[in-house]
Scaffold this motif. Structure first.
Motif, PDB file in Angstrom:
ATOM      1  N   ILE A 111       5.400  -2.373  -6.443  1.00 31.25           N
ATOM      2  CA  ILE A 111       4.493  -2.957  -5.462  1.00 31.25           C
ATOM      3  C   ILE A 111       4.890  -4.417  -5.215  1.00 31.25           C
ATOM      4  N   GLN A 113       4.838  -8.284  -4.579  1.00 29.75           N
ATOM      5  CA  GLN A 113       3.864  -9.330  -4.852  1.00 29.75           C
ATOM      6  C   GLN A 113       3.999 -10.461  -3.835  1.00 29.75           C
ATOM      7  N   LEU A 116      -0.335 -10.678  -0.025  1.00 25.61           N
ATOM      8  CA  LEU A 116      -1.737 -10.668   0.415  1.00 25.61           C
ATOM      9  C   LEU A 116      -2.592 -11.411  -0.613  1.00 25.61           C
ATOM     10  N   GLU A 118      -5.810 -11.469  -1.440  1.00 23.35           N
ATOM     11  CA  GLU A 118      -6.782 -10.697  -2.214  1.00 23.35           C
ATOM     12  C   GLU A 118      -6.114  -9.900  -3.335  1.00 23.35           C
ATOM     13  N   VAL A 119      -4.925  -9.390  -3.061  1.00 24.20           N
ATOM     14  CA  VAL A 119      -4.208  -8.609  -4.064  1.00 24.20           C
ATOM     15  C   VAL A 119      -3.731  -9.500  -5.201  1.00 24.20           C
ATOM     16  N   GLU A 120      -3.262 -10.687  -4.877  1.00 21.72           N
ATOM     17  CA  GLU A 120      -2.825 -11.611  -5.915  1.00 21.72           C
ATOM     18  C   GLU A 120      -3.982 -11.998  -6.830  1.00 21.72           C
ATOM     19  N   ILE A 176      -8.675  -1.382  -3.393  1.00 24.22           N
ATOM     20  CA  ILE A 176      -7.877  -2.537  -2.977  1.00 24.22           C
ATOM     21  C   ILE A 176      -6.396  -2.179  -2.975  1.00 24.22           C
ATOM     22  N   LEU A 177      -5.939  -1.509  -4.019  1.00 21.72           N
ATOM     23  CA  LEU A 177      -4.528  -1.153  -4.127  1.00 21.72           C
ATOM     24  C   LEU A 177      -4.098  -0.227  -2.999  1.00 21.72           C
ATOM     25  N   TYR A 180      -3.857  -2.025   0.302  1.00 20.66           N
ATOM     26  CA  TYR A 180      -2.667  -2.880   0.312  1.00 20.66           C
ATOM     27  C   TYR A 180      -1.404  -2.068   0.544  1.00 20.66           C
ATOM     28  N   CYS A 181      -1.281  -0.942  -0.150  1.00 25.55           N
ATOM     29  CA  CYS A 181      -0.092  -0.103   0.025  1.00 25.55           C
ATOM     30  C   CYS A 181       0.014   0.387   1.469  1.00 25.55           C
ATOM     31  N   MET A 183      -1.092  -1.249   4.110  1.00 29.83           N
ATOM     32  CA  MET A 183      -0.652  -2.409   4.896  1.00 29.83           C
ATOM     33  C   MET A 183       0.850  -2.642   4.740  1.00 29.83           C
ATOM     34  N   LEU A 184       1.343  -2.496   3.518  1.00 30.13           N
ATOM     35  CA  LEU A 184       2.779  -2.676   3.281  1.00 30.13           C
ATOM     36  C   LEU A 184       3.603  -1.679   4.097  1.00 30.13           C
TER      37      LEU A 184
END
Length: 303
Positions: A111, A113, A116, A118-120, A176-177, A180-181, A183-184
């Motif tokens: 994933i 880093q 984003l 929020e993810v950090e 959240i994960l 994010y994935c 969005m990536l």
């Protein structure tokens, strides 16, 4: 006193969210909540998580033995119990198959880093386990190298498991994960992913510490790590079959930004740019490929 009926209702509510989000097809997934030192509430096997009632939730002990409930406990309960044994602060565990995060599990793509905020802040580095057949203790043990440094783990070729102080918080990390994935993958389809600069990432790590969220990158043990290159769990990549493929490594972001003699950064991330006007050095595999192509072109010209 613990309100067991309320906790069972909470499990059913999270089950509905998992099902409605498309994180658990048919009877996929399982949810547990620890109610005492030796008692854990557990969802039943072979039941859709979208249609559970409190009466469906069973009770197991810390060995996996079912002690109450009319329906058989989940076949993957040992995974949950291993997390509780390793983390006394954890009171709930959620396992499911969110499609975008599970795509990374199947590809064994780390994933990225530093993309984003929020993810950090909420997740940090997300590890990928080695693959093991689900259900047994060997499967449960795959989380052992990671469980003390994260609250969400990708299970290779399987799904995700996340955990926290209550069932809603445990579920949050998975939601959240997966967002994010997704969005990536969308950003990749547009052509590129842009990373934070080092100063902006360090601002986020400072905020994370200020807000009370732990991150190994904020500890003395990882003070020299590359903060954006998955350094926290990089030593597990080889044994788990994890390697970058779809996404480029971020720029080197570590004290000194050191680069080794073979052209790669000392943490294994992207090599430093070649000096202006020079060609980048080729690896052995690349040289062999170039040689093969050249030989075939020359053979075609001679024929």
């Amino acid at each position: 006193m613990v309100n067991v009926h309320k906790l069972k209702q909470d499990i059913c509510e999270i089950g509905r969210r998992i099902y409605n989000k498309g994180f658990a097809a048919a009877n996929d997934g399982n949810i547990t909540v620890r109610v005492s030192e030796n008692e854990v509430l557990c969802t039943p096997t072979m039941h859709s998580k979208g249609f559970l009632t409190p009466e469906d939730i069973c009770t197991i002990d810390m060995t996996g033995k079912q002690t109450a409930g009319r329906k058989k406990r989940s076949s993957e309960a040992l995974l949950h119990l291993e997390i509780y044994k390793q983390r006394a602060d954890v009171k709930s565990v959620v396992h499911c198959h969110p499609p975008h995060a599970t795509a990374f599990a199947i590809a064994r793509e780390p994933i990225p880093q530093c993309v984003l905020p929020e993810v950090e802040v909420f997740l940090g580095d997300v590890p990928i386990t080695k693959y093991e057949t689900p259900g047994g203790q060997a499967f449960a043990d795959t989380i052992l190298p990671f469980v003390d440094r994260t609250n969400v783990i990708i299970l290779a070729n399987h799904g995700t498991v996340s955990f926290g102080e209550n069932v809603e918080r445990a579920y949050w990390w998975t939601e959240i994960l997966d967002a994010y994935c997704r969005m990536l993958l969308l950003a990749k389809s547009l052509g590129k992913v842009n990373y934070f600069t080092e100063d902006k990432e360090r601002e986020l790590l400072d905020l994370k510490a200020k807000w009370g969220f732990e991150d190994p990158r904020n500890t003395e043990a990882y003070k020299d790590c590359d903060i954006c290159a998955n350094d926290i769990f990089r030593d597990s990549w080889e044994s788990s079959g994890v390697q970058r493929g779809a996404f480029e490594a971020p720029p080197v972001m570590r004290p000194g930004g050191s680069v080794s003699s073979n052209g790669s950064s000392s943490n294994g991330s992207s090599p430093a740019p070649a000096p202006s006007g020079s060609a980048p050095a080729l690896g052995a595999d690349q040289e062999a490929l170039v040689k093969l192509i050249t030989e075939r072109v020359l053979a075609a010209l001679r024929s």
